[in-house]
Design an enzyme around this catalytic site. Sequence first.
Site, mmCIF file in Angstrom:
data_model
loop_
_atom_site.group_PDB
_atom_site.id
_atom_site.type_symbol
_atom_site.label_atom_id
_atom_site.label_comp_id
_atom_site.label_asym_id
_atom_site.label_seq_id
_atom_site.Cartn_x
_atom_site.Cartn_y
_atom_site.Cartn_z
ATOM 1 N N GLY A 1 0.821 -1.076 -0.037
ATOM 2 C CA GLY A 1 0.156 -0.002 -0.008
ATOM 3 C C GLY A 1 0.859 1.207 -0.067
ATOM 4 O O GLY A 1 0.356 2.243 -0.109
ATOM 5 N N TYR B 1 0.651 -1.802 -12.146
ATOM 6 C CA TYR B 1 -0.911 -1.894 -12.570
ATOM 7 C C TYR B 1 -0.746 -1.091 -13.910
ATOM 8 O O TYR B 1 -1.788 -0.709 -14.316
ATOM 9 C CB TYR B 1 -1.710 -1.043 -11.609
ATOM 10 C CG TYR B 1 -1.603 -1.743 -10.072
ATOM 11 C CD1 TYR B 1 -2.208 -3.048 -9.751
ATOM 12 C CD2 TYR B 1 -0.775 -1.190 -9.182
ATOM 13 C CE1 TYR B 1 -1.787 -3.595 -8.639
ATOM 14 C CE2 TYR B 1 -0.486 -1.708 -7.959
ATOM 15 C CZ TYR B 1 -1.120 -2.831 -7.764
ATOM 16 O OH TYR B 1 -0.936 -3.570 -6.387
ATOM 17 N N ARG C 1 -5.158 2.965 -16.080
ATOM 18 C CA ARG C 1 -5.185 3.478 -14.842
ATOM 19 C C ARG C 1 -6.027 4.900 -15.076
ATOM 20 O O ARG C 1 -6.742 5.185 -14.203
ATOM 21 C CB ARG C 1 -3.912 3.768 -14.054
ATOM 22 C CG ARG C 1 -3.217 2.341 -13.906
ATOM 23 C CD ARG C 1 -1.892 2.663 -12.950
ATOM 24 N NE ARG C 1 -2.205 3.043 -11.683
ATOM 25 C CZ ARG C 1 -1.895 4.471 -11.460
ATOM 26 N NH1 ARG C 1 -1.271 5.345 -12.045
ATOM 27 N NH2 ARG C 1 -2.268 4.799 -10.245
ATOM 28 N N GLU D 1 4.172 -6.530 2.086
ATOM 29 C CA GLU D 1 3.948 -6.877 0.653
ATOM 30 C C GLU D 1 3.681 -5.588 -0.291
ATOM 31 O O GLU D 1 2.794 -5.384 -0.827
ATOM 32 C CB GLU D 1 2.464 -7.587 0.837
ATOM 33 C CG GLU D 1 2.389 -8.752 1.711
ATOM 34 C CD GLU D 1 1.062 -9.306 2.330
ATOM 35 O OE1 GLU D 1 0.116 -8.690 1.727
ATOM 36 O OE2 GLU D 1 0.929 -10.067 2.887
ATOM 37 N N ARG E 1 3.131 -1.819 -5.668
ATOM 38 C CA ARG E 1 3.350 -0.577 -6.623
ATOM 39 C C ARG E 1 4.861 0.217 -6.206
ATOM 40 O O ARG E 1 5.216 0.734 -7.119
ATOM 41 C CB ARG E 1 2.243 0.517 -6.114
ATOM 42 C CG ARG E 1 2.185 1.760 -6.879
ATOM 43 C CD ARG E 1 1.097 2.893 -6.006
ATOM 44 N NE ARG E 1 -0.350 2.406 -5.830
ATOM 45 C CZ ARG E 1 -1.154 2.138 -6.856
ATOM 46 N NH1 ARG E 1 -0.874 2.928 -8.074
ATOM 47 N NH2 ARG E 1 -2.470 1.672 -6.752
ATOM 48 N N CYS F 1 -12.611 3.836 -29.287
ATOM 49 C CA CYS F 1 -13.887 4.608 -29.243
ATOM 50 C C CYS F 1 -14.616 4.793 -28.035
ATOM 51 O O CYS F 1 -15.476 4.169 -27.861
ATOM 52 C CB CYS F 1 -14.917 3.931 -30.386
ATOM 53 S SG CYS F 1 -13.917 3.240 -31.988
ATOM 54 N N GLU F 2 -13.977 5.356 -27.007
ATOM 55 C CA GLU F 2 -14.579 5.657 -25.696
ATOM 56 C C GLU F 2 -13.929 7.132 -25.258
ATOM 57 O O GLU F 2 -12.837 7.254 -25.395
ATOM 58 C CB GLU F 2 -13.884 4.459 -24.556
ATOM 59 C CG GLU F 2 -14.087 3.121 -25.236
ATOM 60 C CD GLU F 2 -15.550 2.816 -24.353
ATOM 61 O OE1 GLU F 2 -16.097 3.683 -23.563
ATOM 62 O OE2 GLU F 2 -15.952 1.643 -24.780
#
Length: 434
Positions: free
Chosen positions: A238, A387, A327, A288, A291, A358-359
């Site tokens: 985290g 990620y 992301r 752990e 990132r 196309c978004e």
Amino acid sequence: MHHFRYAGQNLHCESVDLAEVARLYGTPTYVYSATTIEDNYTRIAGSMKGLDVRVCYAVKANSNLAVLRHLGNLGSSFEFASAGEMRRVLAAGAGVRESVFAGVGKTETEIRLALEAGIFAFHVESEPELARINHVAGKLGVKASISIRVNPDVDAHTHAKITTGTSANKFGIPLKHASAAYEAASKYPNITIKGIQSHIGSQITEVGPFEETLEKLGPLALELKERYGITYISIGGGIGVVYKDALASGPYSWWETLPEAKRPLTPEVYGATLAPALSGLGLKVLLEPGRSMVANAGVLLSRVEYLKRGQGKNFLIVDAAMNDLVRPAMYDSFHEIVPLRRDTTRRALVADIVGPICESTDCFAKDRQIQEVGEGEYLALMSAGAYGHVMASRYNTRPIPAEVLVKGSAFELVTARETFEEQISNEKIPAFLK
Ligand SMILES: *Cc1c(COP(=O)(O)O)cnc(C)c1O
């Protein structure tokens, strides 16, 4: 600290000119710095002086085989969120005997594979999972080592989509039920209680939520040590990273010159702040990090296709898209975007930097100021090592992007760009349509 900087006009990863990588392997391509990963690993592993610390790198952040092998070589263990991730670690030639398996939905098959591989422990997220692990271990005639993931109901002050440690989340067993869950675990014949675990969320940039978690977990950890002889506490991952101005001031980031109280969380502050409370427990400490090990070690290279000048708005259309790096679309996240060739004589441009999908959410940056660039020139999306590639999809029948690992002046393609034939190879036309 990372190893991306301009040497002359050209952005380099360690000693490698990134434009050369882009020309050789095409774009979009992820590039990772092995030395940055090593620095990150060394900093976190050494952050808690005097404590017995084991780093279990959270594989889901970046599960490239070369990255896993590199971390394994450095002495890292691993944290998996699926049996697939465990199999990646094994395929990378790294061991899993010191590694842990988390996740709310472990299937019987996954539990069996992990037991057969001899992992260190399961991090259990519910009472029914305990029963299932006991059952599978019994069938195999082995004992399964477990810790219970305790949900401390702490607000990590992070993005709602990556908060995991409050009672509104699906993760872990609430603190007030944890004692009873351990009691239940102790009655299962094929389960050995090994430790206690907590993971409160991701991209946490202050140490307070971790301290609060330890305050809540400490008394329970001591009680479990007394009662069941637990040997470790895992405080999850985290630790946040700085996405803004990742390149601004040479080898160190802009914020490293700020007074300590105003800086975003570093591994050193994290370690020094939490070590006193942890050392009082007399337990081995598992960390752990995901990132914080890989985010700043990776960039996504992309080519400019068009500069489209609209009414009061410019669009820089690049060949990377939300399928390659989701992301920004998924978490509204910020990535610094810089040209691979810096030219201070050029004017600045303000543009939305967008992909071809196309978004409307296929947008990496809105109204971003960037040096004027045109068709065929390359950009780097910074801090894309975590990620990023692991969340890539084939939306719009785009291939999963390539990956390159750099160490010093050496670099190698570690994931080839997917071909069209590979993409359709699992599909077939049914007989009733022929
Ligand atoms: C995702 C995850 C991590 C890693 O989180 P980061 O924010 O990437 O450091 C660690 N532990 C568990 C249980 C996770 O689910």
